[in-house]
Motif scaffolding. Structure first.
Motif, short mmCIF file in Angstrom:
data_model
loop_
_atom_site.label_atom_id
_atom_site.label_comp_id
_atom_site.label_asym_id
_atom_site.label_seq_id
_atom_site.Cartn_x
_atom_site.Cartn_y
_atom_site.Cartn_z
N HIS A 240 0.70 -1.20 0.02
CA HIS A 240 0.06 0.00 0.05
C HIS A 240 0.68 1.38 0.01
O HIS A 240 0.52 2.20 -0.87
CB HIS A 240 -0.89 0.11 1.09
CG HIS A 240 -2.09 -1.03 1.12
ND1 HIS A 240 -2.99 -1.04 0.08
CD2 HIS A 240 -2.22 -2.11 1.81
CE1 HIS A 240 -3.75 -2.21 0.21
NE2 HIS A 240 -3.26 -2.85 1.15
N HIS B 5 -5.84 -1.55 -10.92
CA HIS B 5 -5.82 -2.35 -9.67
C HIS B 5 -5.54 -3.84 -10.13
O HIS B 5 -6.28 -4.21 -10.97
CB HIS B 5 -7.15 -2.42 -8.92
CG HIS B 5 -6.98 -3.20 -7.52
ND1 HIS B 5 -7.18 -4.56 -7.46
CD2 HIS B 5 -6.76 -3.06 -6.21
CE1 HIS B 5 -6.94 -5.06 -6.55
NE2 HIS B 5 -6.64 -4.02 -5.75
N LYS C 129 -4.44 -7.85 -9.01
CA LYS C 129 -4.08 -8.67 -7.85
C LYS C 129 -3.94 -9.89 -8.47
O LYS C 129 -4.70 -10.39 -9.34
CB LYS C 129 -5.40 -8.60 -7.07
CG LYS C 129 -5.23 -9.45 -5.77
CD LYS C 129 -6.75 -9.23 -5.17
CE LYS C 129 -6.75 -10.02 -3.50
NZ LYS C 129 -6.25 -11.56 -3.82
N VAL D 147 -14.39 -8.85 -4.19
CA VAL D 147 -13.18 -8.24 -4.54
C VAL D 147 -12.92 -7.08 -5.71
O VAL D 147 -12.28 -6.16 -5.51
CB VAL D 147 -12.40 -9.38 -5.01
CG1 VAL D 147 -10.87 -9.05 -5.60
CG2 VAL D 147 -12.17 -10.48 -4.16
N GLU D 148 -14.01 -7.22 -6.57
CA GLU D 148 -13.99 -6.27 -7.53
C GLU D 148 -14.40 -4.83 -7.15
O GLU D 148 -13.93 -3.71 -7.39
CB GLU D 148 -15.02 -6.49 -8.68
CG GLU D 148 -14.16 -7.57 -9.55
CD GLU D 148 -15.27 -8.35 -10.50
OE1 GLU D 148 -16.37 -8.02 -10.48
OE2 GLU D 148 -14.97 -9.31 -11.23
N ARG E 203 -14.15 -3.99 -3.59
CA ARG E 203 -12.85 -3.36 -2.94
C ARG E 203 -11.77 -2.74 -4.10
O ARG E 203 -11.42 -1.66 -3.50
CB ARG E 203 -12.50 -4.51 -2.11
CG ARG E 203 -13.23 -4.78 -0.90
CD ARG E 203 -12.54 -5.68 -0.05
NE ARG E 203 -11.86 -6.67 -0.39
CZ ARG E 203 -12.80 -7.98 -0.33
NH1 ARG E 203 -13.72 -8.15 0.01
NH2 ARG E 203 -11.79 -8.97 -0.79
N ALA E 204 -11.88 -3.19 -4.90
CA ALA E 204 -10.61 -2.70 -5.84
C ALA E 204 -11.23 -1.42 -6.45
O ALA E 204 -10.53 -0.38 -6.51
CB ALA E 204 -10.45 -3.76 -6.84
N GLN E 205 -12.39 -1.24 -6.74
CA GLN E 205 -12.96 -0.13 -7.44
C GLN E 205 -12.92 1.00 -6.26
O GLN E 205 -12.62 2.20 -6.72
CB GLN E 205 -14.33 -0.32 -7.91
CG GLN E 205 -14.96 0.94 -8.59
CD GLN E 205 -14.01 1.35 -9.78
OE1 GLN E 205 -13.96 0.64 -10.91
NE2 GLN E 205 -13.61 2.71 -9.77
#
Length: 79
Positions: A15, A40, A42, A58-59, A61-63
């Protein structure tokens, strides 16, 4: 060792590096008069290959991470 340290033992902390990279890219883009494109990335987990595992959380959180980073960079360098 705290839980957070134990969580990252043996792996790089990403991060801080990602934030520094985004800030550097924004600074460079401003100097060159161009834009920054954030992405992003991963590595997929083995579970990601299972049809029953949803990728939506997951998508999302990434957005969210991309949206927060974009907002932070705009606040830092509004031009």
């Amino acid at each position: 060792m705290t839980g957070r340290d134990a969580e990252h033992r043996g792996r790089p902390r990403r991060h801080g590096t990602a934030n520094a990279a985004a800030e550097w890219a924004a600074d460079e883009a401003a100097l060159r008069g161009t834009e920054v494109v954030l992405a992003h990335v991963k590595e997929p987990s083995p579970d990601a290959l299972l049809p029953s595992v949803s990728r939506e959380p997951v998508e999302e959180r990434a957005q969210d991470l991309l949206d927060r980073t974009t907002a932070r960079l705009r606040d830092r360098r509004p031009d």
